[in-house]
Design a protein around this motif. Structure first.
Motif, short mmCIF file in Angstrom:
data_model
loop_
_atom_site.label_atom_id
_atom_site.label_comp_id
_atom_site.label_asym_id
_atom_site.label_seq_id
_atom_site.Cartn_x
_atom_site.Cartn_y
_atom_site.Cartn_z
N ALA A 1 0.81 -1.21 0.00
CA ALA A 1 0.00 0.00 0.00
C ALA A 1 0.85 1.26 0.00
CB ALA A 1 -0.92 0.01 1.22
N THR B 1 9.36 -9.43 5.54
CA THR B 1 8.47 -8.51 4.83
C THR B 1 9.22 -7.60 3.87
OG1 THR B 1 6.94 -8.51 6.72
CG2 THR B 1 6.73 -6.70 5.17
N SER C 1 3.76 0.60 2.56
CA SER C 1 3.45 -0.20 3.74
C SER C 1 3.09 -1.61 3.31
CB SER C 1 2.29 0.42 4.53
OG SER C 1 1.98 -0.37 5.66
N LYS D 1 1.99 -5.45 3.44
CA LYS D 1 1.00 -6.09 4.31
C LYS D 1 1.70 -6.80 5.45
CE LYS D 1 -2.96 -9.21 4.34
NZ LYS D 1 -3.84 -10.11 3.54
N ARG E 1 2.51 -9.40 8.31
CA ARG E 1 2.24 -10.82 8.54
C ARG E 1 1.42 -11.00 9.81
NH1 ARG E 1 7.62 -14.09 8.78
NH2 ARG E 1 6.26 -15.85 8.30
N SER F 1 4.23 -3.87 12.30
CA SER F 1 3.90 -3.46 10.93
C SER F 1 5.10 -2.69 10.38
CB SER F 1 2.65 -2.60 10.90
OG SER F 1 1.51 -3.34 11.32
#
Length: 380
Positions: free
Chosen positions: A2, A203, A362, A364, A366, A372
């Protein structure tokens, strides 16, 4: 992934609005009575009722959890399953009360009575015993509970919270001169840093990164995890002098001392080290007010080369879509600390944009209840 450069939702009109008719209908006792009997709605009514009761009983659930951890019952049962009598004896609790505690722990899915009568852990209870830092966080919740004893005064800002004194480390370099103070903070943070590092590293791509500076990295838990994941990565730890001995020991034990440089200092008072193509801020921003965060992000921007990347990892609120971990726990925790606040990815994106960063993303999360992530790039 995002884009989080938007400033967030537009504030609603300040004029009073009548609730939707559906809300007024569901609030009606007559409708509730009918819906509880009607075949197509009674299942939903029951689910909603159970969820509401969980909210009402949440404090008792938390106290059961607090008692189990304070008595070290998860660790005891991880070593050997015990009879209620033996457990009561070890904890110096009358047997009838231990039975109540066991039943409560079983109702929460943490404990289970075996066929031989002994008490053991469920898989959820085993996770409680095994997740690093989780029991330490629960044990110090007695401080948070006292701060929230009068929620009306708490939300009005009329209480002097104990939690603000539990974490004096966040007030600046001068408040961390006592090594025991820094050790208390760093140990609890370090214990839980493993999961944060695990989710963060899974991530974010480190492709093209040769040198990482971790600002406010404590005793180096995140850098140690990054070193294992990326064997050719060179690293720098920048944090207060009081945490240097712990970091030095960690890096030596991990066999990465030759890959890590430790630079003591405070980002409030000293310029950040340069020479890295990525800087990480892991659970740093939510400890501080917007003014301090803005100054820090400007310092990070200045320290990075053109094209350099910033990695932010910490618990975040849900913004326009509130979620439990960020909005119903970390937001209150930060209020009790009285120095920082939990922010949404969009709010962090706004601060990053003001500091000059672009390509703010940003990915997603986990597990949002762990951490985050927001990433950003210094324009070329």
């Amino acid at each position: 992934m995002a884009d989080v450069t938007a400033s967030g939702p537009v504030p609603p009109s300040s004029s009073p609005q009548r609730p939707p008719w559906t809300v007024r209908l569901v609030a009606s006792p007559a409708f509730q009575k009918w819906a509880a009997r009607f075949p197509l709605t009674r299942r939903q009514v029951r689910r909603d009722g159970e969820a509401m009761f969980d909210l009402v009983a949440g404090f008792c659930h938390a106290q059961i959890l607090q008692a189990l951890v304070s008595f070290d019952i998860p660790d005891m049962l991880l070593e050997a399953e015990l009879s209620p009598e033996k457990l009561a004896q070890r904890c110096r609790v009358p047997l009838p009360r231990m039975e109540v505690l066991f039943q409560g722990g079983a109702a929460l899915g943490l404990l289970k009575r075996r066929r031989n009568g002994c008490i053991g852990l469920t898989t959820r209870g085993a996770a409680l015993a095994g997740v690093p830092g989780l029991q330490g966080m629960i044990k110090h919740h007695d401080v948070l509970y006292r701060d929230l004893a009068d929620p009306v005064a708490f939300f009005r800002g009329e209480t002097s919270t104990e939690l603000a004194h539990f974490w004096p480390y966040v007030f600046g370099a001068g408040s961390a001169e006592d090594p025991s103070v820094a050790q208390t903070y760093s140990q609890l943070m370090s214990d839980s840093q493993g999961l944060v590092a695990q989710d963060t590293l899974a991530t974010v791509s480190f492709k093209g990164v040769s040198h990482l500076i971790d600002v406010g990295g404590g005793t180096g838990a995140f850098l140690a995890a990054a070193a294992e994941e990326h064997p050719h990565l060179q690293m720098t730890l920048f944090d207060l002098p009081a945490v240097v001995p712990g970091a030095t020991e960690r890096f030596a034990n991990s066999g990465i001392s030759d890959r890590v440089r430790i630079i003591p200092g405070s980002f409030r008072d000293s310029p950040l080290p340069q020479g890295a193509d990525m800087i990480s801020l892991v659970r740093v921003l939510y400890d501080h007010a917007d003014e301090t965060v803005s100054q820090l992000l400007s310092a990070v921007f200045a320290a990075l080369p053109a094209g350099g990347r910033l990695l932010i990892s910490e618990p975040m609120t849900g913004g326009s879509r509130p979620e439990r971990a960020g909005d119903a726990y970390f937001a209150l925790y930060c209020m009790a600390m009285r120095t920082g606040r939990a922010r949404s990815a969009q709010q962090i994106g706004t601060l990053l944009t003001a500091a000059g960063f672009r390509n703010i993303q940003s990915p997603k999360a986990r597990r949002p209840f762990v951490t985050s992530v927001v990433t950003a790039v210094k324009p070329s």
